[in-house]
Scaffold this active site. Structure first.
Site, PDB file in Angstrom:
ATOM      1  N   ARG A 130      97.243  82.182 -90.283  1.00  0.00           N
ATOM      2  CA  ARG A 130      98.777  83.218 -90.654  1.00  0.00           C
ATOM      3  C   ARG A 130      99.451  81.801 -91.108  1.00  0.00           C
ATOM      4  O   ARG A 130     100.412  82.205 -92.366  1.00  0.00           O
ATOM      5  CB  ARG A 130      98.840  83.713 -90.176  1.00  0.00           C
ATOM      6  CG  ARG A 130      98.250  85.572 -90.181  1.00  0.00           C
ATOM      7  CD  ARG A 130      98.820  85.839 -88.671  1.00  0.00           C
ATOM      8  NE  ARG A 130      98.273  85.418 -87.245  1.00  0.00           N
ATOM      9  CZ  ARG A 130      97.007  85.031 -86.448  1.00  0.00           C
ATOM     10  NH1 ARG A 130      95.992  85.559 -87.334  1.00  0.00           N
ATOM     11  NH2 ARG A 130      97.034  84.080 -85.661  1.00  0.00           N
ATOM     12  N   THR A 131      99.394  80.506 -90.702  1.00  0.00           N
ATOM     13  CA  THR A 131     100.711  80.238 -90.829  1.00  0.00           C
ATOM     14  C   THR A 131     100.170  79.487 -91.780  1.00  0.00           C
ATOM     15  O   THR A 131     101.237  79.349 -92.704  1.00  0.00           O
ATOM     16  CB  THR A 131     101.037  79.243 -89.869  1.00  0.00           C
ATOM     17  OG1 THR A 131     100.726  79.823 -88.605  1.00  0.00           O
ATOM     18  CG2 THR A 131     102.061  78.135 -89.609  1.00  0.00           C
ATOM     19  N   LYS A 136      89.768  58.120 -88.374  1.00  0.00           N
ATOM     20  CA  LYS A 136      89.487  56.220 -88.506  1.00  0.00           C
ATOM     21  C   LYS A 136      90.665  56.293 -87.164  1.00  0.00           C
ATOM     22  O   LYS A 136      90.614  54.889 -87.393  1.00  0.00           O
ATOM     23  CB  LYS A 136      89.448  55.681 -89.208  1.00  0.00           C
ATOM     24  CG  LYS A 136      88.785  56.590 -90.243  1.00  0.00           C
ATOM     25  CD  LYS A 136      89.551  55.863 -92.099  1.00  0.00           C
ATOM     26  CE  LYS A 136      87.834  57.195 -92.663  1.00  0.00           C
ATOM     27  NZ  LYS A 136      89.217  56.807 -94.077  1.00  0.00           N
ATOM     28  N   ARG A 189     100.448  71.059 -88.576  1.00  0.00           N
ATOM     29  CA  ARG A 189     100.742  71.242 -86.884  1.00  0.00           C
ATOM     30  C   ARG A 189      99.804  70.249 -86.611  1.00  0.00           C
ATOM     31  O   ARG A 189      99.134  70.067 -86.909  1.00  0.00           O
ATOM     32  CB  ARG A 189      99.639  73.023 -87.415  1.00  0.00           C
ATOM     33  CG  ARG A 189      99.137  73.596 -86.342  1.00  0.00           C
ATOM     34  CD  ARG A 189      98.284  74.504 -86.362  1.00  0.00           C
ATOM     35  NE  ARG A 189      99.051  76.124 -85.799  1.00  0.00           N
ATOM     36  CZ  ARG A 189      99.444  77.231 -86.081  1.00  0.00           C
ATOM     37  NH1 ARG A 189      98.109  77.832 -85.214  1.00  0.00           N
ATOM     38  NH2 ARG A 189     100.186  77.667 -85.764  1.00  0.00           N
ATOM     39  N   HIS A 221     106.833  76.266 -81.985  1.00  0.00           N
ATOM     40  CA  HIS A 221     106.749  77.119 -83.287  1.00  0.00           C
ATOM     41  C   HIS A 221     107.554  78.017 -84.000  1.00  0.00           C
ATOM     42  O   HIS A 221     107.818  79.029 -83.883  1.00  0.00           O
ATOM     43  CB  HIS A 221     104.932  77.657 -82.785  1.00  0.00           C
ATOM     44  CG  HIS A 221     104.447  78.911 -84.241  1.00  0.00           C
ATOM     45  ND1 HIS A 221     104.950  78.280 -85.592  1.00  0.00           N
ATOM     46  CD2 HIS A 221     103.572  79.024 -84.816  1.00  0.00           C
ATOM     47  CE1 HIS A 221     103.813  78.418 -86.755  1.00  0.00           C
ATOM     48  NE2 HIS A 221     103.208  79.346 -85.728  1.00  0.00           N
TER      49      HIS A 221
END
Lengths: 305, 162
Positions: A53-54, A82, A103, A131
């Site tokens: 959703r985000t 890496k 995120r 959030h």
């Protein structure tokens, strides 16, 4: 209220009540977007953790305002694999874009990113910490469906111990004089540090073990998933996983304006039959992510005041 | 021997004397003051007898007047410490120490999943409450209740009860 141009969106606690109300007002205007508002602007999405959703709603928000999106979908394909430091990854993304959405599974990563980037950074979730855009869309949903936030009665049910969504939402609602009801089993109660914060702010709240004790008194029932992955002891999870299953039988004497919200994904805490009730509001809540994120992007890019 | 004199440690003409340091914190105070590369005489005594404290530490730093900011940092792990500026073998000024509002670098975040631990970033905490000392990580926002009597490795002994 502080100006929004160039501002980072890292934690809901960085925003005053006036700031929040301004974002909600702007979100309302963004229900009908101007398709050229962000033409020529680039948003970098760095999602180091799965999200449906985000990510989709951020990308939809940007595209619907005429901006474009570049991104790293899978950290396995990026140089983070890496061993590149987040600080450096952000410096690069900052050079290639006008705004960054991050995120990341590590707590505090968004605050670090904001220090590294010269342009604005929006936190799309940093581990179990914050959030903020979820909290803003929750507030927007409450306001849109109830016509106000001030003075409402709001119940939160499920995993109140580990759920970052309910922690941030409770902190934000403390600014609006809401009456809060916390429904959780003993092992998943709202943490003491949140309760003390609410006490200090003079918020009226009470704790309960059964939804039935409060369902008839509330305007919003905010349900959350009991997150299996957070339990150190699987036996403890088995004990509580089916404690709060919301079925149509619960809604006999409830307020007409009651709405059920859930940050999604749900597992079994709301049965599919509930979706048909007029109280079910979780999919509309998810849809509200788009205008709210349009507003946030446009504000931090200085394209709306 | 009078406890306040600290005579086991030679006097200094110019500089700073940090006295009444809890014994367990003396070497940590040295680290906080970051005296590596300092060219003047530094003397340190530890586990010295003290009427008030039982045992204490003392540090005398020649040729350096420590700033109020540096002195305040010491209070985080040595709340009993006193700091005096010495000029011509005499106490010129006694500093009144107070806990800083922001604590940089000294304390490690208790949250193993904090970015400061995962990617070795310098820490920064906001002091939320002085007694008991409660601090909040600027990065992961975790609240920690800091036990000022236990300072091993600069990691405070327990997170705030949640």
């Amino acid at each position: 209220m502080t100006g929004f141009k160039g501002r980072d969106v890292i934690s809901i606690k960085d925003f005053s009540k006036e700031d929040i109300l301004h974002i909600l007002e702007t979100s309302k205007k963004m229900e009908s977007p101007t398709p050229t508002l962000l033409a020529g602007k680039i948003m970098a999405t760095l999602f180091f953790e799965p999200s449906t959703r985000t990510r989709l709603s951020f990308e939809s928000a940007m595209e619907s305002l005429g901006g474009s999106v570049i991104g790293v979908a899978d950290p396995a394909t990026s140089s983070a694999k890496k061993g590149e430091l987040l600080w450096d990854t952000i410096k690069m993304a900052d050079a290639y874009s006008d705004v960054i959405v991050l995120r990341h599974p590590v707590e505090g990563s968004a605050r670090l990113a904001a220090k590294s980037a010269s342009g604005p950074v929006i936190n799309g979730g940093d581990g179990a910490n914050q959030h903020p855009t979820q909290t803003l869309l929750d507030l927007y949903t409450i306001m849109k469906t109830q016509g106000k936030i001030e003075g409402l009665s709001i119940a939160m049910v499920g995993d109140l111990k580990y759920g970052r969504t309910v922690h941030s939402l409770a902190s934000a609602l403390a600014l609006f004089g809401c009456k809060l009801y916390f429904i959780a089993p003993e092992s998943l109660k709202m943490p003491n540090y949140i309760l003390s914060e609410l006490k200090e702010k003079g918020v009226a709240y009470s704790e309960h073990e059964k939804i039935e004790e409060v369902i008839d008194k509330v305007d919003i029932l905010y349900s959350t998933r009991i997150q299996q992955e957070r339990f150190p002891d699987k036996e403890e999870y088995e004990k509580v996983k089916n404690v709060y299953i919301i079925t149509p039988a619960l809604f006999k004497n409830v307020r007409k304006n009651l709405k059920i919200m859930h940050p999604l994904p749900r597992v079994n805490e709301i049965t599919p039959e509930v979706d048909e009730l007029p109280y079910a509001h979780y999919f509309k809540q998810a849809a509200n992510g788009v205008p709210v994120r349009r507003a946030i992007i446009a504000l931090v890019l200085g394209k709306v005041e | 021997m009078s406890e306040d004199k600290g005579r086991e440690i030679p006097d200094i003409r110019e500089g700073t004397v940090i006295d009444h340091i809890p014994s367990h914190a003396t070497t940590k105070v040295m680290e906080i003051l970051n005296l590596d590369g300092h060219n003047y005489v530094i003397s340190m005594g530890n586990n010295l007898e003290s009427n008030k404290m039982g045992k204490k530490g003392i540090i005398k730093v020649g040729g350096k007047f420590i700033t109020e900011e540096e002195a305040n940092k010491i209070t985080i792990i040595a709340p009993t410490a006193t700091v005096s500026i010495i000029k011509n073998f005499k106490v010129d000024k006694k500093m009144r120490l107070k806990l800083p509002k922001i604590i940089d670098k000294i304390i490690k975040c208790k949250n193993p999943n904090c970015i400061t631990n995962v990617q070795n970033i310098e820490t920064r905490f906001n002091v939320i409450k002085e007694e008991p000392l409660t601090i909040k990580c600027e990065y992961c926002e975790r609240l920690m209740e800091a036990d000022r009597s236990c300072t091993l490795d600069f990691v405070y002994s327990r997170a705030a009860t949640v």
